[in-house]
Design an enzyme around this catalytic site. Structure first.
Site, PDB file in Angstrom:
ATOM      1  N   ASP A  51      -5.523   8.026   3.271  1.00  0.00           N
ATOM      2  CA  ASP A  51      -4.626   7.693   2.179  1.00  0.00           C
ATOM      3  C   ASP A  51      -4.848   6.197   1.880  1.00  0.00           C
ATOM      4  O   ASP A  51      -5.345   5.458   2.743  1.00  0.00           O
ATOM      5  CB  ASP A  51      -3.195   7.963   2.653  1.00  0.00           C
TER       6      ASP A  51
ATOM      7  N   ASP B 124      -2.505   3.660  -0.432  1.00  0.00           N
ATOM      8  CA  ASP B 124      -1.304   2.804  -0.404  1.00  0.00           C
ATOM      9  C   ASP B 124      -0.537   2.999   0.910  1.00  0.00           C
ATOM     10  O   ASP B 124      -0.066   4.103   1.191  1.00  0.00           O
ATOM     11  CB  ASP B 124      -0.365   3.167  -1.560  1.00  0.00           C
TER      12      ASP B 124
ATOM     13  N   GLY C 231       3.311   8.461  -1.620  1.00  0.00           N
ATOM     14  CA  GLY C 231       2.435   9.607  -1.869  1.00  0.00           C
ATOM     15  C   GLY C 231       2.787  10.427  -3.100  1.00  0.00           C
ATOM     16  O   GLY C 231       2.036  11.301  -3.517  1.00  0.00           O
ATOM     17  N   VAL C 232       3.959  10.148  -3.695  1.00  0.00           N
ATOM     18  CA  VAL C 232       4.453  10.922  -4.842  1.00  0.00           C
ATOM     19  C   VAL C 232       3.953  10.266  -6.140  1.00  0.00           C
ATOM     20  O   VAL C 232       3.880   9.037  -6.216  1.00  0.00           O
ATOM     21  CB  VAL C 232       6.005  10.951  -4.788  1.00  0.00           C
TER      22      VAL C 232
ATOM     23  N   ARG D 128       3.590   8.733 -10.017  1.00  0.00           N
ATOM     24  CA  ARG D 128       4.400   7.707 -10.693  1.00  0.00           C
ATOM     25  C   ARG D 128       5.636   8.328 -11.360  1.00  0.00           C
ATOM     26  O   ARG D 128       6.762   7.866 -11.184  1.00  0.00           O
ATOM     27  CB  ARG D 128       3.528   7.020 -11.750  1.00  0.00           C
TER      28      ARG D 128
ATOM     29  N   SER E 250      -2.770   7.752  -6.234  1.00  0.00           N
ATOM     30  CA  SER E 250      -2.701   6.655  -7.210  1.00  0.00           C
ATOM     31  C   SER E 250      -3.826   6.695  -8.245  1.00  0.00           C
ATOM     32  O   SER E 250      -4.999   6.853  -7.907  1.00  0.00           O
ATOM     33  CB  SER E 250      -2.750   5.312  -6.480  1.00  0.00           C
TER      34      SER E 250
ATOM     35  N   ASN F 237      -4.434   4.054  -9.783  1.00  0.00           N
ATOM     36  CA  ASN F 237      -4.960   2.683  -9.711  1.00  0.00           C
ATOM     37  C   ASN F 237      -5.949   2.498  -8.563  1.00  0.00           C
ATOM     38  O   ASN F 237      -6.373   1.375  -8.278  1.00  0.00           O
ATOM     39  CB  ASN F 237      -3.796   1.697  -9.543  1.00  0.00           C
TER      40      ASN F 237
ATOM     41  N   ASP G 171       0.657   7.760   5.470  1.00  0.00           N
ATOM     42  CA  ASP G 171       1.911   7.045   5.763  1.00  0.00           C
ATOM     43  C   ASP G 171       3.100   7.721   5.081  1.00  0.00           C
ATOM     44  O   ASP G 171       4.207   7.194   5.118  1.00  0.00           O
ATOM     45  CB  ASP G 171       1.837   5.588   5.282  1.00  0.00           C
TER      46      ASP G 171
HETATM   47  P1  B16 Z   1       0.084   4.950  -9.241  1.00  0.00           P
HETATM   48  P2  B16 Z   1      -1.046   6.974  -1.982  1.00  0.00           P
HETATM   49  C1  B16 Z   1       0.674   6.783  -4.018  1.00  0.00           C
HETATM   50  O1  B16 Z   1      -0.490   6.361  -3.365  1.00  0.00           O
HETATM   51  C2  B16 Z   1       1.831   5.881  -3.657  1.00  0.00           C
HETATM   52  O2  B16 Z   1       2.179   6.062  -2.281  1.00  0.00           O
HETATM   53  C3  B16 Z   1       3.039   6.240  -4.485  1.00  0.00           C
HETATM   54  O3  B16 Z   1       4.113   5.402  -4.155  1.00  0.00           O
HETATM   55  C4  B16 Z   1       2.665   6.112  -5.971  1.00  0.00           C
HETATM   56  O4  B16 Z   1       3.759   6.500  -6.766  1.00  0.00           O
HETATM   57  C5  B16 Z   1       1.465   7.009  -6.249  1.00  0.00           C
HETATM   58  O5  B16 Z   1       0.383   6.643  -5.407  1.00  0.00           O
HETATM   59  C6  B16 Z   1       0.997   6.874  -7.678  1.00  0.00           C
HETATM   60  O6  B16 Z   1       0.487   5.588  -7.832  1.00  0.00           O
HETATM   61  O7  B16 Z   1       1.364   4.650  -9.957  1.00  0.00           O
HETATM   62  O8  B16 Z   1      -0.678   3.715  -8.832  1.00  0.00           O
HETATM   63  O9  B16 Z   1      -0.780   5.957  -9.958  1.00  0.00           O
HETATM   64  O10 B16 Z   1      -0.045   6.613  -0.951  1.00  0.00           O
HETATM   65  O11 B16 Z   1      -1.215   8.460  -2.208  1.00  0.00           O
HETATM   66  O12 B16 Z   1      -2.342   6.243  -1.823  1.00  0.00           O
HETATM   67 MG    MG Z   2       0.444   6.226   1.100  1.00  0.00          MG
END
Ligand code: B16
Ligand code: MG
Length: 290
Positions: free
Chosen positions: A104, A106, A141-142, A144, A211, A213, A265
């Site tokens: 993962d 973030d 992990g959820v 946006r 994400s 991003n 995480d």
């Molecule tokens: P974005 P991961 C997730 O990343 C984040 O944990 C989560 O908080 C966020 O809402 C989601 O990516 C979407 O991210 O807004 O940047 O597209 O933990 O799966 O790496």
């Molecule tokens: Mg994460």
């Protein structure tokens, strides 16, 4: 001396032999791996065919070549049964159980979870919505938009879809502003050393992140070069706890889920890994997750 009850699960046996070889690395003497004896030392009445013994010789854990010289295998016969004995040479090589590891992003590879928190906090303060770190943990992990739905649970006000899209986009602008300031220093030595170590063992590495991003973060932190493949919010239709992002990651590195470990995480991420048939390692906020 190490022992096992299994007589035919060669995958498990080869993993156990590799671990044993590493356990005895400082002894400079061979160790003996026995099949056919119970914990209390009594024989369990097994008998071994020559074919079985041959199958134990040269057992390999895929990815980890057993230590040289070739193992010696023989059997001892007693009135109560037989024991197969595998002579194992000590090895400095740490055994490797998985052919692939999916990380993962973030909150695992870098602390962008904190930047997500700061960005949402700016928005919720402006809108007068209660938002704290325990709510933030539920966003891990959820996606946006799903994150925004969770945040708005505490608002008491109904927002239109259009308003929600606009809030989510504003949050993303703040977040990307913070991401732009990231550098190599935002990724710890522990993370880089772990990735280097796994790479040196021939383990395939992938990112599995919800994400959108992800490309920017990997570029800013200089992490992209460590990975054989990236699966992220840009190539999925369902975010975690759906297993889609990890199934795609495994597909991209050409492995089946049972050969991969997922590191997460988020409890949503652990659920996603489990649903996809992966072994999972929970760290940070997900530590202790079932
Ligand atoms: P974005 P991961 C997730 O990343 C984040 O944990 C989560 O908080 C966020 O809402 C989601 O990516 C979407 O991210 O807004 O940047 O597209 O933990 O799966 O790496
Ligand atoms: Mg994460």
């Amino acid at each position: 001396v190490e022992r096992t009850l299994s007589t035919d699960n060669t995958k498990k046996m080869s993993e156990a032999i590799c671990s044993f070889a590493n356990d005895i690395r400082n002894t400079k003497k061979p160790g003996y791996f026995m099949i056919g004896a119970d914990d209390n030392g009594k024989l369990d009445g097994q008998t071994f065919t020559d074919e079985q013994l041959r199958s134990y010789a040269g057992l390999r854990n895929s990815g980890t070549i057993l230590p040289p010289p070739a193992m010696m295998v023989y059997k001892e016969t007693f009135p109560e049964g037989e024991i197969a004995v595998i002579e194992v040479q000590p090895s400095e090589d740490t055994p490797v159980r998985y052919k692939g590891v999916i990380f993962d992003l973030d909150g695992v590879l870098c602390s962008t979870d904190e930047l997500h928190y700061q960005s949402w906090k700016k928005i919720t303060d402006r809108l007068g919505i209660k938002f704290d770190r325990s709510v933030n943990d539920r966003l891990r992990g959820v996606s946006r938009l799903k994150s925004l739905d969770i945040i708005l649970e505490g608002s008491g006000k109904k927002y239109s879809e259009e308003e929600k899209l606009s809030i989510a986009s504003e949050k993303n602008d703040i977040y990307r502003g913070l991401l732009e300031k990231m550098t190599d220093a935002d990724c710890s030595d522990d993370v880089r050393n772990t990735l280097d170590f796994l790479h040196s063992k021939g383990v395939l590495l992938a990112v599995g992140s919800s994400s959108r991003n992800t490309p920017l973060i990997l570029e800013k932190t200089g992490l992209r070069k460590y990975f054989n493949a990236v699966s992220d919010g840009n190539n999925i239709t369902h975010s975690k706890p759906s297993p889609e992002v990890f199934l795609k990651a495994a597909e991209f590195i050409g492995l089946v889920p049972s050969d991969c470990l997922v590191v997460e995480d988020a409890s949503a991420g652990i659920d996603a890994g489990y649903a996809g048939g992966f072994d999972t390692a929970a760290i940070g906020a997900a530590y202790g997750c079932e």
